[in-house]
Design an enzyme around this catalytic site. Structure first.
Site, PDB file in Angstrom:
ATOM      1  N   TYR A  78      -3.729   5.372   8.915  1.00 33.14           N
ATOM      2  CA  TYR A  78      -3.174   4.034   8.661  1.00 33.14           C
ATOM      3  C   TYR A  78      -1.973   3.883   9.574  1.00 33.14           C
ATOM      4  O   TYR A  78      -0.830   4.038   9.183  1.00 33.14           O
ATOM      5  CB  TYR A  78      -2.772   3.914   7.190  1.00 33.14           C
ATOM      6  CG  TYR A  78      -2.481   2.503   6.724  1.00 33.14           C
ATOM      7  CD1 TYR A  78      -3.514   1.599   6.529  1.00 33.14           C
ATOM      8  CD2 TYR A  78      -1.183   2.092   6.463  1.00 33.14           C
ATOM      9  CE1 TYR A  78      -3.255   0.314   6.083  1.00 33.14           C
ATOM     10  CE2 TYR A  78      -0.918   0.811   6.013  1.00 33.14           C
ATOM     11  CZ  TYR A  78      -1.955  -0.072   5.818  1.00 33.14           C
ATOM     12  OH  TYR A  78      -1.692  -1.347   5.376  1.00 33.14           O
ATOM     13  N   TYR A 126       0.858  -1.190   0.000  1.00 34.95           N
ATOM     14  CA  TYR A 126       0.000   0.000   0.000  1.00 34.95           C
ATOM     15  C   TYR A 126       0.889   1.233   0.000  1.00 34.95           C
ATOM     16  O   TYR A 126       2.001   1.216   0.530  1.00 34.95           O
ATOM     17  CB  TYR A 126      -0.920  -0.030   1.225  1.00 34.95           C
ATOM     18  CG  TYR A 126      -1.917   1.106   1.312  1.00 34.95           C
ATOM     19  CD1 TYR A 126      -2.683   1.475   0.209  1.00 34.95           C
ATOM     20  CD2 TYR A 126      -2.113   1.797   2.501  1.00 34.95           C
ATOM     21  CE1 TYR A 126      -3.606   2.498   0.294  1.00 34.95           C
ATOM     22  CE2 TYR A 126      -3.033   2.820   2.600  1.00 34.95           C
ATOM     23  CZ  TYR A 126      -3.778   3.173   1.496  1.00 34.95           C
ATOM     24  OH  TYR A 126      -4.685   4.190   1.582  1.00 34.95           O
TER      25      TYR A 126
END
Length: 323
Positions: A190, A180
């Site tokens: 995140y 990612y």
């Protein structure tokens, strides 16, 4: 979105680690490989294994299993797999005695590799799993335990899988993982060390490409996928009445990526098919972006600053017209 690739993988076998439903990228890659004729076997996290197997039996995933010729993808075998344990000795008593693991054994990576070896050799290994118990915490609030847990489940698990499965893979095969953009860019929300784990995963991909290439004749790559509202991703930062982290990420991508279009899991599935197929026989050590080009952007088009600039520009143009 169905697409026939023309790639023939009949006689090949793929082990997909981390499939527990039909919404994620692991399923999409499995489906793309199956569409090319590949035999599919999967490893599923023990706490969701029974639910997943029951769903398969009841046909809950049938609609998502349809291949380009109208047939259904068949998962030949489902193995219980907990990729944070390399050997049975690593499994603590609290896990062995956990009711979610009741009646199960042989789920460490080495044990699953041995079980697969007893049945066949494989050609493709797909790592589609990650976990950060403190993913909703900023890095400044992440504990050592949470940080290391994220690295263990999300990065080292790939190293261990290649270690244990490499010897039972046919030469010319491929290992693939999913990463990612948070590995290299700041993505608020995140957290919990997950961004660090994805950076580790990408670095390990390059090192494993060399080591596994020389030792086993394998190619090793990773796909940096754009945001998809999968079951696992939807659980991040979920609060009643508020958008989840992944919903913000999807909206941001559509507003700012060079290609302002939806990203489907089949897009990543097709990229995975390419990286496993003979078409990529010289491609290894690569992070392949499948994100509508979002990784290339250095400015947010929908930011407040850009909107103010657009308003000033529009006002200036109006004055020119009036003049």
């Amino acid at each position: 979105m169905k697409m026939s690739s023309g790639i023939d993988l009949k006689g090949k076998v793929a082990f997909i680690a981390g499939v527990g439903d039909s919404t994620g990228y692991g399923w999409a890659i499995a489906k793309a490989l199956a569409d090319a004729g590949c035999t599919i076997i999967v490893g599923t996290w023990p706490p969701v294994l029974k639910i997943f197997q029951l769903g398969l039996k009841k046909g809950q995933f049938d609609e998502d299993s349809i291949l380009s010729d109208g047939s259904k993808m068949q998962i030949e075998k489902v193995y219980p797999l907990d990729a944070v344990f390399d050997t049975p000795e690593d499994v603590p008593d609290e896990i062995k005695n956990n009711k979610r693991y009741a009646g199960l054994d042989g789920y460490s990576i080495s044990e699953v590799a041995e079980a697969v070896k007893a049945d066949r050799k494989i050609d493709f290994l797909v790592h589609s799993l990650a976990n950060g118990p403190e993913v909703t915490k900023p890095l400044l609030e992440t504990t050592r335990k949470g940080y290391l847990a994220a690295s263990s489940a999300s990065a080292y698990s790939f190293v261990s899988l290649v270690q244990k499965f490499g010897p039972i893979m046919n030469e010319g095969g491929a290992a693939l993982s999913l990463t990612y953009i948070a590995s290299e860019k700041v993505i608020p929300g995140y957290g919990g060390g997950m961004s660090s784990a994805k950076a580790q995963l990408e670095s390990d991909t390059r090192t494993l490409a060399f080591e596994a290439g020389r030792k086993f004749g394998l190619r090793v790559n990773t796909i940096s996928a754009g945001p998809l509202k999968s079951r696992a991703a939807s659980a991040i930062g979920k609060e009643p009445g508020k958008k989840t982290f992944i919903e913000y990420a999807v909206d941001y991508s559509k507003a700012n990526a060079p290609l302002a279009q939806d990203l489907y899991n089949d897009d990543v599935g097709n990229a995975g098919l390419f990286l496993c197929s003979p078409m990529s026989r010289t491609v290894t050590g690569v992070t392949l972006y499948v994100d509508n080009g979002l990784h290339a952007m250095g400015m947010a088009l929908d930011s407040a600053a850009m909107q103010r600039d657009d308003a000033v520009l529009h006002e200036t143009e109006e004055k020119k017209v009036l003049a």
